[in-house]
Write an enzyme that holds these catalytic residues in place. Sequence first.
Site: not given
Ligand code: NAD
Length: 480
Positions: A81, A110, A105, A76, A373, A117
């Site tokens: 992204k 906005d 999100k 839409h 982003s 994904k």
């Molecule tokens: P990342 O890989 O940098 O970090 C994830 C961390 O979680 C790692 O240190 C890992 O060892 C730890 N981990 C994994 N399983 C675990 C468990 N069972 N118990 C405790 N720790 C555990 O990933 P990220 O980029 O920080 O993303 C984390 C979450 O945030 C994901 O759900 C992702 O979709 C979401 N997210 C990330 C972003 C971004 O900008 N990176 C943006 C929005 C949402």
Amino acid sequence: MSTETTIKTDGAVAHVKFFEQVNRMFDKAAIHTDHPAGLLDQIKICNSVYHIEFPLKRDDGSITVIRAFRAEHSQHKQPTKGGIRYADNVNEDEVMALAALMTYKCAIVDVPFGGAKGGIKINRRNFSEAELERITRRYTYELIRKNFIGPGVDVPAPDYGTGPHEMAWILDTYNSFSDNPLDALACVTGKPVGQGGVRGRTEATGRGVYFGIREACDIAEDMQELGLTPGLEGKRVIIQGLGNVGYHAAKFIQEGGGVLVALAEYEGAIHNPDGLDIEAVLKHRRSTGSILDFPGATNIPNSAEALELDCDILVPAALEGQIRRDNAPRIQAKIVAEAANGPVTADADSILNEKGVLIIPDVYINAGGVTVSYFEWLRNLSHVRFGRMSKRFEESSAERIMRAVENLSGRQFPRHIFDQTVHGASEEDLVNSGLEETMIYAYNEIHEERKKHDVDLRTAAFISSINKVAKSYLEMGIFP
Ligand code: NAD
């Protein structure tokens, strides 16, 4: 990981998949809107999913097949992204669910993108750096072949298991094939700053998590309902996952006055009711390879048990499906801030809401990453660093005003006040201030929906995004 076992009233056992759980949350909110059923269906479905399988030549010469996906949930707004994750449990259902969350999100904050994904089903610890580079480049090539990447088409970003390094490989691969070199930089975000990245992107999601929690804690009426005092100062916080999002959230929450009472990683968790210093814990982890045995803290070998400790705010920042039907009744936090995507399953969501927990939903609280982003994408298309044209001008203007005040008053400002005031905004200042404004504005919007419909915050966030996406469809019409 992304499924939940539900016992139906007739005793049958059903597995509720992640995408289905997101759709349940959507349906719960859609009741509070008056859009036609067909339009709601169109908003909800996932427009396209690309399954990819390709061979990888490993360093030892053997060949292994790599499985990957890219889902584009809604066009839409374009481009679509969403991040790319590298994890063992990546599957089609998961990328569809995460792409849908991206659509909602972006609408909430906005950001004019549809949701997408991607994921590669690998545990990055099992591959060398050179193998990860080959996997990333081949995946990008497959996306290019099917038109699933491009500055106006679909723009990936980092997610679980990926970071600036992978984004630079994606850019370079895209550049090698692109016939539009002028805009090619905007094909991916979360790049290193030297490769067109924007300052402040790496910490953006965690910083946004902090702004969102701070905003929620500042509403005295809501805190009173939870039996808490207003403000983040002194609130006891538990964080699960110390990766990009969890570490930065911990850092800004600590700087903002929150007390980190427990930290959980995959190797175990540590607990200290008097507070844990995030930098010291990470230093300890770097030198010992684990957060366990941190001086002054108690070890919790089963990391998941840390989620159930006494605290005010719980921040799951690792992966989805961490708070489920089985452990939700034992959660003691008054506020759960979903820094990860989908950490609370639909059943657990109902249990926590019944307990009166304030859940700050993922579709809002972790939107800082996509917000910045968006700023990076704008910077790439405009080919100029934010603040470059205005910084010096702002400084000169402020200096002229200060000098005029000095002349009129016959007195001089102390040097440090003069220097603090005569300050033009750098790129990082502008990015952080744009992020803060976005998170505050969006919180107030969803908070208003919450009051208006007397619903939980997640339902309010979904109502806000459904209305915005529906408006977009209704205004542009449906082709042909
Ligand atoms: P990342 O890989 O940098 O970090 C994830 C961390 O979680 C790692 O240190 C890992 O060892 C730890 N981990 C994994 N399983 C675990 C468990 N069972 N118990 C405790 N720790 C555990 O990933 P990220 O980029 O920080 O993303 C984390 C979450 O945030 C994901 O759900 C992702 O979709 C979401 N997210 C990330 C972003 C971004 O900008 N990176 C943006 C929005 C949402």
